[in-house]
Design an enzyme around this catalytic site. Structure first.
Site, mmCIF file in Angstrom:
data_model
loop_
_atom_site.group_PDB
_atom_site.id
_atom_site.type_symbol
_atom_site.label_atom_id
_atom_site.label_comp_id
_atom_site.label_asym_id
_atom_site.label_seq_id
_atom_site.Cartn_x
_atom_site.Cartn_y
_atom_site.Cartn_z
ATOM 1 C CE LYS A 11 -25.610 -41.949 63.134
ATOM 2 N NZ LYS A 11 -26.582 -42.475 62.211
ATOM 3 C CG ASP A 136 -22.189 -41.750 60.921
ATOM 4 O OD1 ASP A 136 -22.451 -40.851 60.110
ATOM 5 O OD2 ASP A 136 -23.035 -42.516 61.404
HETATM 6 C C1 LIG Z 1 -25.819 -43.861 57.037
HETATM 7 C C2 LIG Z 1 -25.193 -43.186 58.207
HETATM 8 C C3 LIG Z 1 -25.821 -41.776 58.402
HETATM 9 O O1 LIG Z 1 -25.378 -41.152 59.552
HETATM 10 O O2 LIG Z 1 -25.393 -43.808 59.459
HETATM 11 P P1 LIG Z 1 -25.643 -45.296 60.037
HETATM 12 O O3 LIG Z 1 -26.991 -45.783 59.662
HETATM 13 O O4 LIG Z 1 -24.567 -46.222 59.528
HETATM 14 O O5 LIG Z 1 -25.514 -45.099 61.525
HETATM 15 C C4 LIG Z 1 -23.684 -42.990 57.974
HETATM 16 O O6 LIG Z 1 -23.421 -42.157 56.888
HETATM 17 C C5 LIG Z 1 -22.862 -44.229 57.842
HETATM 18 O O7 LIG Z 1 -21.621 -43.971 58.437
HETATM 19 P P2 LIG Z 1 -20.617 -45.161 58.852
HETATM 20 O O8 LIG Z 1 -21.375 -46.260 59.508
HETATM 21 O O9 LIG Z 1 -19.475 -44.536 59.589
HETATM 22 O O10 LIG Z 1 -20.197 -45.626 57.402
HETATM 23 P P3 LIG Z 1 -18.914 -46.399 56.865
HETATM 24 O O11 LIG Z 1 -18.450 -47.365 57.889
HETATM 25 O O12 LIG Z 1 -17.936 -45.383 56.320
HETATM 26 O O13 LIG Z 1 -19.552 -47.176 55.619
HETATM 27 C C6 LIG Z 1 -20.449 -48.256 55.793
HETATM 28 C C7 LIG Z 1 -21.042 -48.578 54.430
HETATM 29 O O14 LIG Z 1 -21.931 -47.542 54.016
HETATM 30 C C8 LIG Z 1 -21.566 -47.015 52.757
HETATM 31 N N1 LIG Z 1 -21.703 -45.548 52.790
HETATM 32 C C9 LIG Z 1 -21.456 -44.870 53.951
HETATM 33 C C10 LIG Z 1 -21.585 -43.493 53.983
HETATM 34 C C11 LIG Z 1 -21.950 -42.823 52.793
HETATM 35 N N2 LIG Z 1 -22.060 -41.502 52.763
HETATM 36 N N3 LIG Z 1 -22.169 -43.525 51.649
HETATM 37 C C12 LIG Z 1 -22.069 -44.885 51.637
HETATM 38 O O15 LIG Z 1 -22.302 -45.500 50.593
HETATM 39 C C13 LIG Z 1 -20.117 -47.427 52.544
HETATM 40 O O16 LIG Z 1 -19.845 -47.633 51.195
HETATM 41 C C14 LIG Z 1 -20.007 -48.715 53.328
HETATM 42 O O17 LIG Z 1 -20.358 -49.814 52.551
HETATM 43 N N1 LIG Z 2 -16.886 -50.737 69.266
HETATM 44 C C1 LIG Z 2 -17.842 -51.063 68.380
HETATM 45 N N2 LIG Z 2 -19.127 -50.856 68.685
HETATM 46 C C2 LIG Z 2 -20.118 -51.149 67.793
HETATM 47 N N3 LIG Z 2 -19.906 -51.677 66.590
HETATM 48 C C3 LIG Z 2 -18.646 -51.903 66.219
HETATM 49 C C4 LIG Z 2 -17.563 -51.609 67.102
HETATM 50 N N4 LIG Z 2 -16.443 -51.948 66.474
HETATM 51 C C5 LIG Z 2 -16.795 -52.447 65.276
HETATM 52 N N5 LIG Z 2 -18.114 -52.427 65.101
HETATM 53 C C6 LIG Z 2 -18.856 -52.872 63.884
HETATM 54 O O1 LIG Z 2 -19.488 -51.749 63.281
HETATM 55 C C7 LIG Z 2 -20.830 -52.079 62.866
HETATM 56 C C8 LIG Z 2 -21.710 -50.822 62.883
HETATM 57 O O2 LIG Z 2 -21.821 -50.406 64.195
HETATM 58 P P1 LIG Z 2 -22.703 -49.205 64.758
HETATM 59 O O3 LIG Z 2 -21.924 -47.935 64.698
HETATM 60 O O4 LIG Z 2 -23.200 -49.610 66.081
HETATM 61 O O5 LIG Z 2 -23.925 -49.132 63.749
HETATM 62 P P2 LIG Z 2 -24.617 -47.939 63.002
HETATM 63 O O6 LIG Z 2 -23.554 -47.316 62.118
HETATM 64 O O7 LIG Z 2 -25.730 -48.578 62.234
HETATM 65 O O8 LIG Z 2 -25.126 -47.010 64.035
HETATM 66 C C9 LIG Z 2 -21.281 -53.165 63.821
HETATM 67 O O9 LIG Z 2 -22.202 -54.033 63.244
HETATM 68 C C10 LIG Z 2 -19.970 -53.883 64.195
HETATM 69 O O10 LIG Z 2 -19.755 -54.996 63.354
#
Ligand SMILES: C[C@@](CO)(OP(=O)(O)O)[C@H](O)COP(=O)(O)OP(=O)(O)OC[C@H]1O[C@@H](n2ccc(N)nc2=O)[C@H](O)[C@@H]1O
Ligand SMILES: Nc1ncnc2c1ncn2[C@@H]1O[C@H](COP(=O)(O)OP(=O)(O)O)[C@@H](O)[C@H]1O
Length: 280
Positions: A11, A136
């Protein structure tokens, strides 16, 4: 069908606003999600015992922490399935890069095993399970480009024109949790008024990530030679958007030798859903 493969697509967050912080530490967001025709490859095979086996490119992640395994166990418990599965991962997406690879793997696992185990859960039920694994996950279960609110789970589907992207992955790793707990993160952007299409919208995490990770700043600067550059999610991947594959390919071909990147087109329907619908 007792075995099939699904893509777990990347995404991009085309913009990302942070409107506030909730009592549980999660943040209220407004973000626009699109899917790319590019991602991890997962193969699912039905087994007659309840064991969940994950093979392939999983070396760095202990099984119990792997989002694929966690998703499978969650669905198995929820549906009282008497079956198990062998799941093989070919990892293509950079981990922790803001392209959602882990969440997408989890969502494709829920979608695939729901079919393989004949659980017959609706997408809404699967998304409710998925959000327990990550904020996400629901957008990948929903499978349509969407404007998200709440913590990212309240979705309004949108139709976006198909574009080509060059996505660059700086070598620096950024943890989502580190950005969301940082005192300097901008958390007070007002909620959108009017149509997002008519506004120039950015990523509220970008200024902080640029400060913490000079590689991200450098990447965004370099990409600016070609088009307005943006970061996705909490980084570290950065991207530029084009109307044609040729323009995106041109940027990729000029990437400095030690940088990683890829090109892909965006789609309004997740490739995981397109593939799943073709399986009978
Ligand atoms: C910021 C975003 C935007 O799309 O993307 P990524 O950069 O991770 O891909 C997402 O909301 C990330 O989603 P995801 O990676 O599934 O988040 P989670 O595992 O639920 O949370 C990871 C960390 O981010 C924080 N978190 C996440 C989502 C949110 N709306 N507020 C937060 O404060 C959570 O508290 C946690 O410490
Ligand atoms: N199957 C998986 N693929 C990628 N990351 C994973 C998986 N299972 C657990 N993780 C953990 O989730 C974290 C966030 O992964 P990822 O979704 O790739 O990052 P982001 O949310 O920044 O796009 C990684 O650093 C890893 O420790």
């Amino acid at each position: 069908m007792t075995s099939f493969s699904l893509l777990a697509p990347a995404k991009l967050n085309l913009f990302l606003h942070i409107n506030g912080r909730r009592e549980d530490g999660y943040h209220e967001l407004e973000t626009l999600f699109t899917f790319l025709n590019y991602g991890d490859q997962l193969t699912f095979t039905l087994t007659e015992t309840t064991e969940i086996e994950v093979t392939g490119d999983t070396t760095d992640i202990p099984l119990k922490d792997n989002l694929i395994y966690k998703a499978a166990v969650l669905l198995q418990k929820h549906s009282n399935s008497v079956f198990g599965a062998k799941i093989n991962l070919t990892k293509i997406l950079p981990m922790g890069g803001g392209v959602g690879g882990g969440s997408s793997d989890a969502a494709s696992t829920l979608l695939a095993l729901n079919k393989l185990w004949q659980c017959q859960l609706s997408l809404v039920e699967l998304a409710e399970l998925g959000v327990q694994l990550g904020a996400d996950v629901p957008v990948f279960i929903n499978g349509k480009s969407a404007l998200a609110q709440g913590i990212g789970e309240k979705l309004v589907n949108v139709e976006l024109p198909s574009k080509w992207y060059c996505v660059v992955h700086p070598s620096e790793h950024i943890s989502t949790a580190k950005i969301f707990t940082h005192p300097d993160l901008k958390r007070d952007t007002p909620k959108l008024k009017g149509h997002w299409q008519q506004q120039t919208l950015g990523n509220d995490c970008e200024p902080l990530v640029k400060k913490l990770c000079p590689e991200v700043e450098k990447t965004l600067q370099w990409l600016l030679k070609y088009a307005p550059s943006k970061m996705t999610g909490t980084g570290s991947c950065c991207f530029v958007e084009f109307a044609t594959q040729k323009e995106a390919q041109h940027v990729l071909e000029n990437l400095p030798h030690n940088w990683d990147g890829f090109i892909a087109s965006s789609v309004n329907i997740s490739p995981a859903h397109t593939q799943l619908d073709a399986i009978h």
